[in-house]
Design a protein around this motif. Structure first.
Motif, PDB file in Angstrom:
ATOM      1  N   THR A 121       0.817  -1.409  -0.176  1.00 27.09           N
ATOM      2  CA  THR A 121      -0.040  -0.160   0.052  1.00 27.09           C
ATOM      3  C   THR A 121       0.803   1.218   0.061  1.00 27.09           C
ATOM      4  N   GLY A 122       2.102   1.104   0.223  1.00 27.52           N
ATOM      5  CA  GLY A 122       3.214   2.157   0.229  1.00 27.52           C
ATOM      6  C   GLY A 122       3.087   3.043  -1.199  1.00 27.52           C
ATOM      7  N   ALA A 146      -0.951  12.525  19.496  1.00 22.66           N
ATOM      8  CA  ALA A 146      -2.188  12.436  18.656  1.00 22.66           C
ATOM      9  C   ALA A 146      -2.102  13.485  17.498  1.00 22.66           C
ATOM     10  N   GLU A 147      -1.875  14.958  17.665  1.00 22.63           N
ATOM     11  CA  GLU A 147      -2.160  15.500  16.755  1.00 22.63           C
ATOM     12  C   GLU A 147      -1.089  15.537  15.720  1.00 22.63           C
ATOM     13  N   ASP A 148       0.130  14.942  15.886  1.00 17.69           N
ATOM     14  CA  ASP A 148       1.009  14.580  14.529  1.00 17.69           C
ATOM     15  C   ASP A 148       0.807  13.109  14.089  1.00 17.69           C
ATOM     16  N   ASP A 149       0.062  12.184  14.555  1.00 17.25           N
ATOM     17  CA  ASP A 149      -0.106  10.976  14.400  1.00 17.25           C
ATOM     18  C   ASP A 149      -0.589  10.631  12.923  1.00 17.25           C
ATOM     19  N   VAL A 150      -0.427   9.398  12.154  1.00 17.44           N
ATOM     20  CA  VAL A 150      -0.837   8.877  11.155  1.00 17.44           C
ATOM     21  C   VAL A 150      -1.756   7.880  11.217  1.00 17.44           C
ATOM     22  N   TYR A 151      -2.620   7.567  10.100  1.00 18.87           N
ATOM     23  CA  TYR A 151      -3.266   6.404  10.105  1.00 18.87           C
ATOM     24  C   TYR A 151      -2.795   5.301   9.355  1.00 18.87           C
ATOM     25  N   THR A 152      -2.657   4.298   9.807  1.00 17.56           N
ATOM     26  CA  THR A 152      -1.840   2.988   9.405  1.00 17.56           C
ATOM     27  C   THR A 152      -2.929   1.848   8.984  1.00 17.56           C
ATOM     28  N   ASN A 153      -2.473   0.756   8.318  1.00 13.55           N
ATOM     29  CA  ASN A 153      -3.404  -0.033   7.737  1.00 13.55           C
ATOM     30  C   ASN A 153      -2.817  -1.471   7.994  1.00 13.55           C
ATOM     31  N   VAL A 204      -4.694 -16.806  -2.226  1.00 11.72           N
ATOM     32  CA  VAL A 204      -5.528 -18.091  -3.039  1.00 11.72           C
ATOM     33  C   VAL A 204      -6.612 -17.623  -3.799  1.00 11.72           C
ATOM     34  N   LEU A 205      -7.601 -16.964  -3.199  1.00 13.35           N
ATOM     35  CA  LEU A 205      -8.539 -16.479  -3.844  1.00 13.35           C
ATOM     36  C   LEU A 205      -8.366 -15.586  -5.205  1.00 13.35           C
ATOM     37  N   ALA A 206      -7.439 -14.872  -5.186  1.00 17.01           N
ATOM     38  CA  ALA A 206      -6.975 -13.943  -6.331  1.00 17.01           C
ATOM     39  C   ALA A 206      -6.484 -15.128  -7.315  1.00 17.01           C
ATOM     40  N   LEU A 207      -5.957 -16.005  -7.017  1.00 13.14           N
ATOM     41  CA  LEU A 207      -5.252 -16.799  -8.049  1.00 13.14           C
ATOM     42  C   LEU A 207      -6.629 -17.555  -8.893  1.00 13.14           C
ATOM     43  N   TRP A 208      -7.911 -17.474  -8.364  1.00 11.17           N
ATOM     44  CA  TRP A 208      -8.973 -18.168  -8.938  1.00 11.17           C
ATOM     45  C   TRP A 208     -10.146 -17.079  -9.322  1.00 11.17           C
ATOM     46  N   ARG A 209     -10.018 -15.986  -8.311  1.00  9.77           N
ATOM     47  CA  ARG A 209     -11.178 -14.876  -8.761  1.00  9.77           C
ATOM     48  C   ARG A 209     -10.832 -14.010  -9.108  1.00  9.77           C
ATOM     49  N   GLY A 210      -9.573 -13.223  -9.313  1.00 10.15           N
ATOM     50  CA  GLY A 210      -9.073 -11.960  -9.522  1.00 10.15           C
ATOM     51  C   GLY A 210      -9.404 -11.918 -10.806  1.00 10.15           C
ATOM     52  N   ARG A 211      -9.888 -10.528 -11.131  1.00  8.03           N
ATOM     53  CA  ARG A 211     -10.330  -9.922 -12.527  1.00  8.03           C
ATOM     54  C   ARG A 211      -9.033  -9.562 -13.302  1.00  8.03           C
ATOM     55  N   PRO A 212      -9.278  -9.573 -14.462  1.00  9.07           N
ATOM     56  CA  PRO A 212      -8.081  -9.351 -15.123  1.00  9.07           C
ATOM     57  C   PRO A 212      -7.457  -7.785 -14.989  1.00  9.07           C
ATOM     58  N   GLN A 213      -6.099  -7.822 -14.758  1.00 10.44           N
ATOM     59  CA  GLN A 213      -5.137  -6.441 -14.646  1.00 10.44           C
ATOM     60  C   GLN A 213      -5.995  -5.805 -13.673  1.00 10.44           C
ATOM     61  N   ARG A 214      -6.030  -6.137 -12.363  1.00 12.15           N
ATOM     62  CA  ARG A 214      -6.715  -5.704 -11.427  1.00 12.15           C
ATOM     63  C   ARG A 214      -6.161  -5.303 -10.160  1.00 12.15           C
ATOM     64  N   ASN A 215      -5.987  -4.176  -9.368  1.00 11.55           N
ATOM     65  CA  ASN A 215      -5.074  -3.963  -8.248  1.00 11.55           C
ATOM     66  C   ASN A 215      -6.433  -4.136  -7.048  1.00 11.55           C
ATOM     67  N   VAL A 216      -6.182  -4.929  -5.806  1.00 18.86           N
ATOM     68  CA  VAL A 216      -6.858  -4.822  -4.850  1.00 18.86           C
ATOM     69  C   VAL A 216      -6.167  -4.608  -3.529  1.00 18.86           C
ATOM     70  N   ASN A 217      -7.016  -3.879  -2.820  1.00 21.04           N
ATOM     71  CA  ASN A 217      -6.211  -3.603  -1.470  1.00 21.04           C
ATOM     72  C   ASN A 217      -6.677  -4.465  -0.421  1.00 21.04           C
ATOM     73  N   VAL A 218      -5.596  -5.342   0.172  1.00 20.13           N
ATOM     74  CA  VAL A 218      -5.873  -6.274   0.967  1.00 20.13           C
ATOM     75  C   VAL A 218      -5.446  -5.775   2.463  1.00 20.13           C
ATOM     76  N   VAL A 219      -6.576  -5.019   3.058  1.00 17.43           N
ATOM     77  CA  VAL A 219      -6.424  -4.581   4.278  1.00 17.43           C
ATOM     78  C   VAL A 219      -7.825  -4.859   4.963  1.00 17.43           C
ATOM     79  N   ASP A 220      -7.710  -4.855   6.264  1.00 17.19           N
ATOM     80  CA  ASP A 220      -8.924  -5.075   7.301  1.00 17.19           C
ATOM     81  C   ASP A 220      -9.685  -4.039   7.367  1.00 17.19           C
ATOM     82  N   ASP A 221     -10.732  -4.038   8.385  1.00 17.46           N
ATOM     83  CA  ASP A 221     -11.442  -3.108   8.738  1.00 17.46           C
ATOM     84  C   ASP A 221     -11.044  -2.052   9.648  1.00 17.46           C
ATOM     85  N   THR A 222      -9.843  -2.033  10.200  1.00 16.92           N
ATOM     86  CA  THR A 222      -9.437  -1.397  11.395  1.00 16.92           C
ATOM     87  C   THR A 222      -9.086  -0.065  10.853  1.00 16.92           C
TER      88      THR A 222
END
Length: 305
Positions: free
Chosen positions: A123-124, A199-206, A218-236
């Motif tokens: 994600t960098g 807190a006032e200088d802090d940054v959001y992380t993923n 593994v899912l992407a190996l079978w279900r990934g759409r052609p030439q697609r980018n996907v963020n693999v981040v949780d809900d935090t």
């Protein structure tokens, strides 16, 4: 039960090549049944890793991404490829390029093509979003040499897809954690008492738990759409300091000291400072909607506990 469900007979012995078979690659191999549902192959530059890989149901293949000639045997070998190897970290003639991924994609373009290639990026590549919400449509804006090299690797992978029709998926991965992963929790850093920003200088992380990441691969190996980018981040949705406070409370350790950004350079290493200079919140709709991943650990609070 496999998260892929029952596969037609003609797909039961696919050949999955893992390039960069470290912790996440090994977890992905376990998701694939340790060789029970697909023949698993792994590129390794170390013959000493052979017994370790075979114990996981993986056939080791000797080769080195830094020596393109050693990769020739990979041409036409696999039906699906999971590429998790990082770019070189040392200074190159052009520090923006990833020669490893370029060499791999050139080999994969020869002979019979794999059905899909999945690449683990970072994600960098988004750079600093100043705390804004971003998704895969947000432009890449790399700020560090390592992020530039990842952008180059992404481009090489998607070139393969456009040039040959191979279905390519780039997984953009944040900080990976897991209690059973080496260095996979903040415990050691908390024990060292490393400061975080006020807190006032802090940054959001993923974040993403290593097991959820392996399942996404593994899912992407079978279900990934052609030439697609996907963020693999949780809900935090946490800032970095709050993440370490949460972990400290879970472990019964003192919360880390807070400091102002102006004085951080005197107390923190440059690598850590670079992470503290980028703030973004990432949406994960494609992860859930397109790949169909149901997060086992939706937040770091659940994953660390």
């Amino acid at each position: 039960m496999s998260l892929l469900g029952a596969l037609p007979a003609r797909f039961r012995r696919e050949r999955v090549l893992i390039v960069g078979c470290g912790d996440v690659g090994q977890r992905a191999a376990r998701v694939l049944g340790g060789g029970a549902r697909a023949r698993l192959l792994a590129l390794t530059s170390s013959a000493a890793r052979g017994p370790e890989l075979r114990a996981l149901g993986i056939t080791p293949l000797q080769g080195n991404l830094d020596d393109p000639r050693s990769l020739r045997r990979l041409a036409g070998l696999a039906t699906r490829v999971l590429h998790l190897a990082p770019p070189p970290s040392e200074e190159l003639a052009d520090w923006r390029l990833d020669p490893r991924t370029r060499a791999l994609t050139r080999v994969l373009a020869q002979r019979s093509l794999p059905a899909s290639v999945v690449y683990g990026s970072t994600t960098g590549v988004y750079g600093d979003g100043q705390g804004r919400w971003m998704d895969e449509a947000s432009p890449a804006n790399p700020k560090t040499p390592r992020a530039w090299r990842r952008v180059d690797a992404e481009a090489a992978v998607h070139w393969l897809g456009r040039a040959t029709g191979v279905r390519t998926t780039v997984l953009r991965i944040p900080g990976i954690y897991a209690p059973d992963r080496a260095g996979g929790t903040p415990r050691e850093r908390l024990l060292r008492g490393t400061p975080v920003l006020r807190a006032e200088d802090d940054v959001y992380t993923n974040h993403i738990h290593a097991d959820d990441l392996a399942r996404a691969c593994v899912l992407a190996l079978w279900r990934g759409r052609p030439q697609r980018n996907v963020n693999v981040v949780d809900d935090t949705e946490l800032k970095m300091g709050d993440y370490f406070d949460l972990a400290a409370d879970l472990y019964g350790l003192p919360r880390p000291p807070r400091l102002a950004r102006e004085g951080a350079g005197d107390q923190l290493p440059l690598v850590l400072l670079s992470f503290m200079s980028e703030s973004r919140r990432l949406r994960n709709q494609r992860l859930k909607g397109e790949l169909g991943l149901r997060l086992r650990y939706p937040t770091v609070a659940q994953g660390l506990a």
